[in-house]
Write an enzyme that holds these catalytic residues in place. Sequence first.
Site, PDB file in Angstrom:
ATOM      1  N   ASP A  11      11.533 -26.274   9.313  1.00 58.32           N
ATOM      2  CA  ASP A  11      12.788 -25.914   9.976  1.00 58.32           C
ATOM      3  C   ASP A  11      12.670 -25.395  11.405  1.00 58.32           C
ATOM      4  OD1 ASP A  11      11.515 -23.681   8.968  1.00 58.32           O
ATOM      5  OD2 ASP A  11      13.211 -22.951   7.793  1.00 58.32           O
ATOM      6  N   GLU A  58       5.065 -14.926  10.774  1.00 57.24           N
ATOM      7  CA  GLU A  58       5.982 -13.817  10.544  1.00 57.24           C
ATOM      8  C   GLU A  58       5.790 -12.699  11.560  1.00 57.24           C
ATOM      9  OE1 GLU A  58       8.407 -13.944   8.586  1.00 57.24           O
ATOM     10  OE2 GLU A  58       7.928 -15.470   7.090  1.00 57.24           O
ATOM     11  N   GLU A  98      18.221 -21.251  -3.430  1.00 58.39           N
ATOM     12  CA  GLU A  98      17.089 -21.718  -2.628  1.00 58.39           C
ATOM     13  C   GLU A  98      16.968 -23.238  -2.661  1.00 58.39           C
ATOM     14  OE1 GLU A  98      14.376 -18.731  -1.110  1.00 58.39           O
ATOM     15  OE2 GLU A  98      16.377 -19.419  -0.605  1.00 58.39           O
ATOM     16  N   GLU A 124      21.127 -18.287   7.154  1.00 56.26           N
ATOM     17  CA  GLU A 124      21.240 -19.554   7.877  1.00 56.26           C
ATOM     18  C   GLU A 124      22.650 -20.137   7.926  1.00 56.26           C
ATOM     19  OE1 GLU A 124      17.099 -18.734   7.508  1.00 56.26           O
ATOM     20  OE2 GLU A 124      18.657 -18.760   5.971  1.00 56.26           O
TER      21      GLU A 124
END
Length: 661
Positions: A340, A199, A433, A454
Amino acid sequence: MEEEETRRSQQDRIWKLDSWGKLPSAFGTTLPGLHCDPRCMLGLVVDCGPRRADAAGSPGDPGSAAEAAVGLCRRRREHLCPMPRCPLYSLCLLCALLPLHHNAPEPEGPAPDPAHYRERVKSMFYHAYNNYLENAFPYDELRPLTCDGLDTWGSFSLTLIDALDTLLILGNVTEFQRVVDVLQESVDFDIDVNASVFETNIRVVGGLLSAHLLSKKAGVEVEAGWPCSGPLLRMAEEAARKLLPAFQTPTGMPYGTVNLMHGVNPGETPVTCTAGIGTFIVEFATLSSLTGDPIFEDVARRALKGLWKSRSDIGLVGNHIDVVTGKWVAQDAGIGAGVDSYFEYLVKGAILLQDKELMSMFLEYNKAIRNYTRFDDWYLWVQMYKGTVSMPVFQSLEAYWPGLQSLIGDIDNAMRTFLNYYTVWKQFGGLPEFYNIPQGYTVEKREGYPLRPELIESAMYLYQATRDPTLLELGRDAVESIEKISKVECGFATIKDLRDHKLDNRMESFFLAETVKYLYLLFDPTNFIHNNGSTFDAVITPYGECILGAGGYVFNTEAHPIDPAALHCCRKQKEEQWEVEDLMREFFSLKRNRKSTLRKTTASPGHWEIPTKGKDASASENQVEMNGKKGSKRSVPLLRCPSQPFTSKLALLGQVFLDSP
């Protein structure tokens, strides 16, 4: 032929879920009377055997397992459902027939007006941004229900860093300049805080690098030597150096957490997700190119190679791995959460660096993903060694995939998958989710939508490639849903449950960094980010003249745009100092005379010659024509950008395309 072999391998594969009578608890349901091959529940076969009348519902019952068989049979019914001995056979319908959720906004009226929705999106941004400044700064994030703030990822004023380049994209240069000064005065990385390596990289390092490279465009008075020096670059470098101790492992794959003052804690777990290992090459290669220190790119490449060596015999990677031993801990393979951005960075790293090895890695993974995880344009989770289905779910984080497909020119497959995901949005007014594909409904305790970007990201990429108005409709639906469900007095709140619209007291920084940004860019096709190379800025660096702002921006996974041209502004190789002039002269000569060719393309040492076959490797109709002579047999690079080391910026609208077979 290849597609037929793929179908046969899917038909012959043995599927081993415990049984559909004992689904994992994450699915939130059981189907005690259904005694059949699990493929029947996915609409792939119909030889189901007996079924109790009350076991999985009846055809037509909303939410029943029988009704949930819709959407996944389509063309494969003829191949995998040859013996109609099951009541579910008649339910192999198009995925688009899934009913709309009663709370979902429905299409109405004329096509969305981009100018109207640009202003709506801009208002959304300032409602969230101003409330962060008034109620939460200098904390990382805003808590919109209580109108206060909290630190989440390390006490960096994270929302301010994440929102900085969005300010410029919206045209607010005054606030951009003010925030640059604020960040220099207030952000300190020499603190005793345990921070996420992943992050911190994508949000802090990526955000600072992007803002640094956009500073001159934003009217900031840059120092001599920019873009090879500057205060934001020094901040990005300092933050990245704090992460380097995490990479000191036997495998080269980093720990997931590091203490910014003391390094990796002695008791730190060695188990890290795949994305947390493979999502550094964009930021770290940029940092190495601008600073001249190769350590950042070196550790990022070593981590990528560690994952590549750890893939299974069938070409898949799992979800979590021990970075000390190199053994897989979670062996679920898919394209979603935990994996991902690893795939994303192989493609974007290849574009940014014109790196044939990274693209070759992705293309190999892409074959395995198609062979083992794709079923009728949905992507399931499978066991990485056997390819057997472990979780037939769609995760909202997977919605980046159509956008990634568009970057390699696979537009047809990208649109089909996008439309599948869009039906889920229409069902709920957002993406939960987790979405159980066989049931056609949410998964227990995974019903929320934290305003993720996304699907909007994919719509933005695909709209640039196709101009399909359906993609604008998704943007309109997103604006209407978010404003109707999520907007509160002090910002926009995470949707805790899409079924009843309960809210959670959090507004993650990616809402301003990604969601709003991609929405705005979807409705603003003339934004400077979409520049196709027709305009650019020339700057003088210690190593010669450099061209910036010509387009082809590569977004990191937090939507921070990186100008690929900048990576070649700070290199000392004399042969690169003045190639910009030659490149631009050739480019505009090509536009004036379509019969001319880019003579440096075939001579370039970066020429890509990875053979591609099959339908999925077909080029888009939007390919850049690199040679005006029809019928020419000259080999063309796999990435259709001109292949000089400098020229990824000339990729049309930030995209690259596969060669035609």
